[in-house]
Design a protein around this motif. Structure first.
Motif, PDB file in Angstrom:
ATOM      1  N   VAL A  97       0.842  -1.198   0.000  1.00 41.69           N
ATOM      2  CA  VAL A  97       0.000   0.000   0.000  1.00 41.69           C
ATOM      3  C   VAL A  97       0.880   1.252   0.000  1.00 41.69           C
ATOM      4  O   VAL A  97       0.617   2.208  -0.719  1.00 41.69           O
ATOM      5  CB  VAL A  97      -0.963   0.004   1.213  1.00 41.69           C
ATOM      6  N   SER A  98       1.960   1.218   0.756  1.00 37.76           N
ATOM      7  CA  SER A  98       2.787   2.427   0.790  1.00 37.76           C
ATOM      8  C   SER A  98       3.535   2.607  -0.526  1.00 37.76           C
ATOM      9  O   SER A  98       3.777   3.743  -0.947  1.00 37.76           O
ATOM     10  CB  SER A  98       3.708   2.461   2.009  1.00 37.76           C
ATOM     11  N   ASN A  99       3.867   1.528  -1.207  1.00 43.22           N
ATOM     12  CA  ASN A  99       4.428   1.680  -2.562  1.00 43.22           C
ATOM     13  C   ASN A  99       3.409   2.320  -3.494  1.00 43.22           C
ATOM     14  O   ASN A  99       3.754   3.185  -4.301  1.00 43.22           O
ATOM     15  CB  ASN A  99       4.843   0.318  -3.130  1.00 43.22           C
ATOM     16  N   GLY A 100       2.157   1.885  -3.346  1.00 43.58           N
ATOM     17  CA  GLY A 100       1.090   2.476  -4.151  1.00 43.58           C
ATOM     18  C   GLY A 100       0.944   3.959  -3.852  1.00 43.58           C
ATOM     19  O   GLY A 100       0.833   4.788  -4.758  1.00 43.58           O
ATOM     20  N   ALA A 101       0.982   4.282  -2.570  1.00 39.49           N
ATOM     21  CA  ALA A 101       0.855   5.686  -2.163  1.00 39.49           C
ATOM     22  C   ALA A 101       2.028   6.508  -2.700  1.00 39.49           C
ATOM     23  O   ALA A 101       1.846   7.630  -3.177  1.00 39.49           O
ATOM     24  CB  ALA A 101       0.782   5.788  -0.642  1.00 39.49           C
ATOM     25  N   ASP A 102       3.232   5.912  -2.655  1.00 32.42           N
ATOM     26  CA  ASP A 102       4.406   6.604  -3.220  1.00 32.42           C
ATOM     27  C   ASP A 102       4.186   6.893  -4.703  1.00 32.42           C
ATOM     28  O   ASP A 102       4.482   7.990  -5.182  1.00 32.42           O
ATOM     29  CB  ASP A 102       5.663   5.730  -3.089  1.00 32.42           C
ATOM     30  N   ALA A 103       3.683   5.892  -5.407  1.00 29.66           N
ATOM     31  CA  ALA A 103       3.476   6.034  -6.858  1.00 29.66           C
ATOM     32  C   ALA A 103       2.435   7.118  -7.150  1.00 29.66           C
ATOM     33  O   ALA A 103       2.569   7.877  -8.110  1.00 29.66           O
ATOM     34  CB  ALA A 103       3.046   4.697  -7.457  1.00 29.66           C
ATOM     35  N   LEU A 104       1.425   7.194  -6.296  1.00 31.16           N
ATOM     36  CA  LEU A 104       0.395   8.228  -6.460  1.00 31.16           C
ATOM     37  C   LEU A 104       0.965   9.611  -6.155  1.00 31.16           C
ATOM     38  O   LEU A 104       0.690  10.587  -6.850  1.00 31.16           O
ATOM     39  CB  LEU A 104      -0.798   7.932  -5.544  1.00 31.16           C
ATOM     40  N   GLU A 105       1.779   9.637  -5.137  1.00 32.04           N
ATOM     41  CA  GLU A 105       2.436  10.890  -4.766  1.00 32.04           C
ATOM     42  C   GLU A 105       3.293  11.399  -5.933  1.00 32.04           C
ATOM     43  O   GLU A 105       3.276  12.585  -6.263  1.00 32.04           O
ATOM     44  CB  GLU A 105       3.326  10.618  -3.548  1.00 32.04           C
ATOM     45  N   LYS A 106       4.016  10.463  -6.531  1.00 26.81           N
ATOM     46  CA  LYS A 106       4.870  10.847  -7.670  1.00 26.81           C
ATOM     47  C   LYS A 106       4.012  11.366  -8.819  1.00 26.81           C
ATOM     48  O   LYS A 106       4.376  12.344  -9.474  1.00 26.81           O
ATOM     49  CB  LYS A 106       5.689   9.644  -8.150  1.00 26.81           C
ATOM     50  N   LEU A 107       2.887  10.720  -9.032  1.00 24.53           N
ATOM     51  CA  LEU A 107       2.022  11.151 -10.123  1.00 24.53           C
ATOM     52  C   LEU A 107       1.496  12.561  -9.872  1.00 24.53           C
ATOM     53  O   LEU A 107       1.469  13.400 -10.761  1.00 24.53           O
ATOM     54  CB  LEU A 107       0.841  10.194 -10.308  1.00 24.53           C
ATOM     55  N   ARG A 108       1.112  12.787  -8.644  1.00 24.31           N
ATOM     56  CA  ARG A 108       0.606  14.106  -8.292  1.00 24.31           C
ATOM     57  C   ARG A 108       1.682  15.164  -8.560  1.00 24.31           C
ATOM     58  O   ARG A 108       1.409  16.246  -9.050  1.00 24.31           O
ATOM     59  CB  ARG A 108       0.193  14.123  -6.822  1.00 24.31           C
ATOM     60  N   PHE A 109       2.895  14.768  -8.247  1.00 22.78           N
ATOM     61  CA  PHE A 109       4.022  15.678  -8.469  1.00 22.78           C
ATOM     62  C   PHE A 109       4.197  15.982  -9.956  1.00 22.78           C
ATOM     63  O   PHE A 109       4.348  17.124 -10.362  1.00 22.78           O
ATOM     64  CB  PHE A 109       5.296  15.056  -7.886  1.00 22.78           C
ATOM     65  N   VAL A 110       4.151  14.902 -10.755  1.00 22.65           N
ATOM     66  CA  VAL A 110       4.288  15.050 -12.202  1.00 22.65           C
ATOM     67  C   VAL A 110       3.197  15.966 -12.740  1.00 22.65           C
ATOM     68  O   VAL A 110       3.441  16.859 -13.550  1.00 22.65           O
ATOM     69  CB  VAL A 110       4.203  13.662 -12.883  1.00 22.65           C
ATOM     70  N   GLN A 111       1.985  15.755 -12.244  1.00 22.82           N
ATOM     71  CA  GLN A 111       0.846  16.563 -12.683  1.00 22.82           C
ATOM     72  C   GLN A 111       1.014  18.023 -12.307  1.00 22.82           C
ATOM     73  O   GLN A 111       0.806  18.909 -13.127  1.00 22.82           O
ATOM     74  CB  GLN A 111      -0.449  16.026 -12.061  1.00 22.82           C
ATOM     75  N   THR A 112       1.388  18.255 -11.056  1.00 22.21           N
ATOM     76  CA  THR A 112       1.536  19.652 -10.624  1.00 22.21           C
ATOM     77  C   THR A 112       2.657  20.345 -11.373  1.00 22.21           C
ATOM     78  O   THR A 112       2.651  21.556 -11.525  1.00 22.21           O
ATOM     79  CB  THR A 112       1.783  19.783  -9.106  1.00 22.21           C
ATOM     80  N   ALA A 113       3.624  19.535 -11.864  1.00 25.08           N
ATOM     81  CA  ALA A 113       4.719  20.139 -12.638  1.00 25.08           C
ATOM     82  C   ALA A 113       4.260  20.457 -14.056  1.00 25.08           C
ATOM     83  O   ALA A 113       5.029  20.993 -14.853  1.00 25.08           O
ATOM     84  CB  ALA A 113       5.925  19.205 -12.655  1.00 25.08           C
ATOM     85  N   GLY A 114       3.012  20.115 -14.384  1.00 28.41           N
ATOM     86  CA  GLY A 114       2.446  20.493 -15.671  1.00 28.41           C
ATOM     87  C   GLY A 114       2.672  19.495 -16.801  1.00 28.41           C
ATOM     88  O   GLY A 114       2.418  19.795 -17.966  1.00 28.41           O
ATOM     89  N   ASN A 115       3.154  18.289 -16.451  1.00 28.36           N
ATOM     90  CA  ASN A 115       3.371  17.276 -17.485  1.00 28.36           C
ATOM     91  C   ASN A 115       2.062  16.597 -17.885  1.00 28.36           C
ATOM     92  O   ASN A 115       1.143  16.501 -17.078  1.00 28.36           O
ATOM     93  CB  ASN A 115       4.343  16.214 -16.974  1.00 28.36           C
ATOM     94  N   THR A 116       2.030  16.102 -19.108  1.00 26.87           N
ATOM     95  CA  THR A 116       0.832  15.360 -19.509  1.00 26.87           C
ATOM     96  C   THR A 116       0.922  13.943 -18.958  1.00 26.87           C
ATOM     97  O   THR A 116       2.003  13.349 -18.875  1.00 26.87           O
ATOM     98  CB  THR A 116       0.685  15.289 -21.042  1.00 26.87           C
ATOM     99  N   VAL A 117      -0.235  13.452 -18.596  1.00 25.55           N
ATOM    100  CA  VAL A 117      -0.298  12.161 -17.922  1.00 25.55           C
ATOM    101  C   VAL A 117      -1.268  11.280 -18.689  1.00 25.55           C
ATOM    102  O   VAL A 117      -2.356  11.722 -19.062  1.00 25.55           O
ATOM    103  CB  VAL A 117      -0.762  12.376 -16.471  1.00 25.55           C
ATOM    104  N   PHE A 118      -0.879  10.060 -18.937  1.00 27.55           N
ATOM    105  CA  PHE A 118      -1.745   9.102 -19.624  1.00 27.55           C
ATOM    106  C   PHE A 118      -2.981   8.830 -18.755  1.00 27.55           C
ATOM    107  O   PHE A 118      -2.869   8.652 -17.543  1.00 27.55           O
ATOM    108  CB  PHE A 118      -0.947   7.813 -19.874  1.00 27.55           C
ATOM    109  N   GLN A 119      -4.131   8.779 -19.387  1.00 26.20           N
ATOM    110  CA  GLN A 119      -5.411   8.549 -18.697  1.00 26.20           C
ATOM    111  C   GLN A 119      -5.570   9.480 -17.490  1.00 26.20           C
ATOM    112  O   GLN A 119      -5.811   9.033 -16.368  1.00 26.20           O
ATOM    113  CB  GLN A 119      -5.515   7.088 -18.240  1.00 26.20           C
ATOM    114  N   SER A 120      -5.424  10.768 -17.770  1.00 29.65           N
ATOM    115  CA  SER A 120      -5.436  11.728 -16.660  1.00 29.65           C
ATOM    116  C   SER A 120      -6.789  11.777 -15.949  1.00 29.65           C
ATOM    117  O   SER A 120      -6.898  12.314 -14.853  1.00 29.65           O
ATOM    118  CB  SER A 120      -5.055  13.112 -17.163  1.00 29.65           C
TER     119      SER A 120
END
Ligand code: ADP
Ligand code: MG
Length: 612
Positions: free
Chosen positions: A34-57
């Motif tokens: 679960v914490s790996n999943g949370a880390d991955a979500l955290e990273k995604l949020r970071f990518v998003q806030t940095a303005g990158n495009t995200v697959f299946q946003s």
């Protein structure tokens, strides 16, 4: 096409240990995944806030856990960053972290390997093999141009990777559970584990379609977003207390450590209510993943009444408890948050004086314990102390800082007097010189306070001095009808010393007395009389402790002393009785008279003498 890969040698070694020797605490694999999943979500949020495009946003950020009793499966799915082909190989087939060698050595050396070490070295993923005979990882990176992949392994030898179509962004980990690990297909059991370790993960966790973590770490949200009810709800959850907390501190810091923290002071001090010694109820998190419940080393002992959560990104996830104890990082964290909390209390005393007064009533003992025990925070704790004062009304207490503000310029020290009550203090012979000089005296009534003063010693450059030990004299005393000259007084003193023999140590002429004929002072001036008395009482029974001998100071302006000097020459037996009585009276005033009944016979003799 299925690719076959071999595990890096260290990984295989690690897996063998995980599979064959770890039998306890298996449930932590859920926390790790679960914490790996949370880390991955955290990273995604970071990518998003940095303005990158995200697959299946459009896919929401969350973690899904589902169980299948029939097929003996548990799956953990997140909609985070996912992994590319090369990331799968790199992250799940090699040990990238430098500490991993040390970890392996430790695991191999231990007779009973410590499962809690697993996450510490960044190898949490492999805990899946404690419970699963087969693990498959379906992953799709957030990068649009990537494909979906399936990684599978039974933990022995190697793993396979093949292309997988229809994989949504993120990662889905499927565990085929071993026969003896069937409990992890039972919904209630898994729910219990998620609640235990991951209740405050910042993303929703659903178990078989139902949201489980309803209390997503409110400490990491911004203050103005949180409603008062939510704060209270979180308190009752974490504090197991139906009543409202007395105080709350929600603070975030970036330096010297990244800290998000929410601390509560319960409305009542349970230790005072006769319950067992409190235990700290502050949980330690790293990015909303629980690292240690009721973390013992997070705060000094004297703050054990606190409840709440401390979250620091700077902590290695899942650091083991033993290494937590002596980790310098923990010490640093402890120091930072303790300092912050003391500052908060100091602020509260100004901004919310009524609340602070309540707090002080309930918890002053803890603060005093801190002054005595906790050298690091002693000085700042001194600011929080409050005492009755000779210049203030009964119900009002003063801080040491305010006392200093009122000091006349020639006064050097802060003076205090320990007596059972205010009335006793005001009529005490030790107080006379202060009343005459109009110096403020703190009135202490808790026997602990003397230890507190002895340990604090100095506040803001001013020495804390017991009234009894103050080196002061009355200036320009009021005229009296008759007084002894200094020489006469000295002679009387010598006579008293001889007559009282072993009952007193030294007899001196005093310049500090006004209304009392004599006073006793502890002979080595190290302790106050009452403190020595207390120490004596603490000694085990039966010890043949000799009588404590005090110094006796006499008041040459007191009519009793003037008269005594006359009758010692005309009626020596009476003068002796009077002297003995004076000594006892002084002991009563000092609160060190062991058994006042012993003087009754003499008192009656004296009465008979008076009535003759
Ligand atoms: P750690 O989490 O401490 O890095 P783990 O063994 O738990 O160590 O995981 C190893 C690596 O695998 C992670 O650093 C991450 O890069 C990758 N990983 C594991 N699970 C996931 C996931 N659900 N989504 C994306 N990457 C993951
Ligand atoms: Mg991990």
């Amino acid at each position: 096409m299925v690719e076959k890969h071999v595990f890096q040698a260290e990984i295989q070694q690690l897996l063998n240990i995980v599979i064959h020797s770890l039998y306890t605490d298996k449930e932590i694999f859920i926390r790790e995944l679960v914490s790996n999943g949370a880390d991955a979500l955290e990273k995604l949020r970071f990518v998003q806030t940095a303005g990158n495009t995200v697959f299946q946003s459009e896919i929401p950020l969350k973690i899904e856990v589902s169980t299948d009793e029939k097929e003996n499966l548990i799956t953990i799915t997140d909609t985070g960053v996912g992994m590319t082909h090369s990331e799968l190989v790199e992250n799940l087939g090699t040990i990238a972290h430098s500490g991993s060698k040390a970890f392996l050595q430790k695991l191999t050396a231990d007779k009973k390997p410590d499962v809690s070490l697993i996450g510490q070295f960044g190898v949490g993923f492999y805990s899946a093999f404690m419970v699963a005979s087969k693990v498959s990882v379906d992953s799709r990176s957030y990068l649009a141009e990537e494909k979906g992949w399936r990684w599978t392994s039974d933990g022995a030898g190697g793993y396979e990777i093949e292309e997988a179509s229809d994989v949504a962004r993120g990662t889905k980990i499927t565990l085929v559970l071993k026969e003896e690990c069937k409990e992890f297909t039972e919904g209630w059991r898994v729910e219990e584990i998620i609640k235990k370790y991951s209740n405050f993960v910042a993303f929703p966790i659903e178990l078989n379609g139902t949201l489980v973590n309803t209390k997503q770490g409110i400490w990491s949200r911004s203050k103005n977003e949180i409603k008062e009810e939510e704060y209270d709800e979180f308190y009752s959850y974490i504090g197991h207390d139906k009543e409202k907390p007395l105080m709350r501190l929600h603070f975030n810091a970036d330096a010297p450590l990244a800290i998000q923290s929410l601390l509560y002071v319960p409305g009542r001090n349970l230790e005072v209510m006769g319950m067992a010694r409190s235990e700290s109820d502050v949980n330690l998190y790293c990015r909303r993943v629980l690292i240690e419940p009721k973390a013992k080393t997070l705060f000094p002992e004297w703050l054990r009444f606190l409840k709440g959560a401390v979250d620091s990104e700077d902590l290695p996830l899942n650091i083991s408890r033993e290494s937590m104890q002596d980790s310098t990082l923990m010490q640093k964290l402890n120091k930072v948050i303790t300092t912050r909390f003391i500052k908060f209390l100091d602020d509260q005393s100004e901004k919310q004086p009524e609340t602070y007064t309540k707090f002080y009533k309930e918890y002053s003992r803890f603060l005093k314990e801190g002054v005595v025990i906790d050298y690091t925070h002693r000085e700042s704790l001194g600011k929080l102390l409050r005492y009755d004062s000779s210049v203030l009304a009964k119900e009002v207490q003063t801080s040491l800082a305010d006392y200093i503000k009122r000091m006349p310029s020639e006064q050097k020290d802060i003076y205090y007097l320990l007596t059972p009550s205010r009335a006793t203090a005001e009529t005490s012979p030790y107080y006379e010189v202060f009343a005459a000089r109009k110096y403020e005296v703190l009135f202490l009534s808790d026997p602990w306070d003397e230890f507190v003063m002895e340990h604090l010693r100095v506040f803001d450059g001013k020495t804390l001095t017991a009234a009894e030990k103050a080196d002061l004299s009355v200036e320009n005393p009021d005229k009296v009808e008759s007084e002894l000259s200094p020489e006469e007084a000295k002679e009387l003193g010598a006579w008293l010393k001889e007559s009282l023999g072993g009952k007193v140590n030294e007899v001196r002429v005093s310049e500090r007395l006004v209304g009392s004929p004599v006073v006793v002072i502890d002979k080595d001036k190290m302790l106050t009389s009452s403190m020595r008395q207390m120490l004596k009482r603490m000694k085990p029974e039966g010890g043949d402790e000799p009588e404590i001998n005090h110094d006796l100071e006499i008041n040459r302006r007191h009519s009793v002393m003037v008269r005594l000097n006359v009758i010692r020459k005309t009626n020596a037996p009476l003068a002796l009785k009077v002297s003995e009585q004076l000594l006892d009276n002084a002991k009563v005033a000092a609160g060190v008279m062991e058994d006042p009944r012993s003087m009754l016979a003499r008192l009656n003799d004296l009465l008979a003498e008076v009535l003759k």
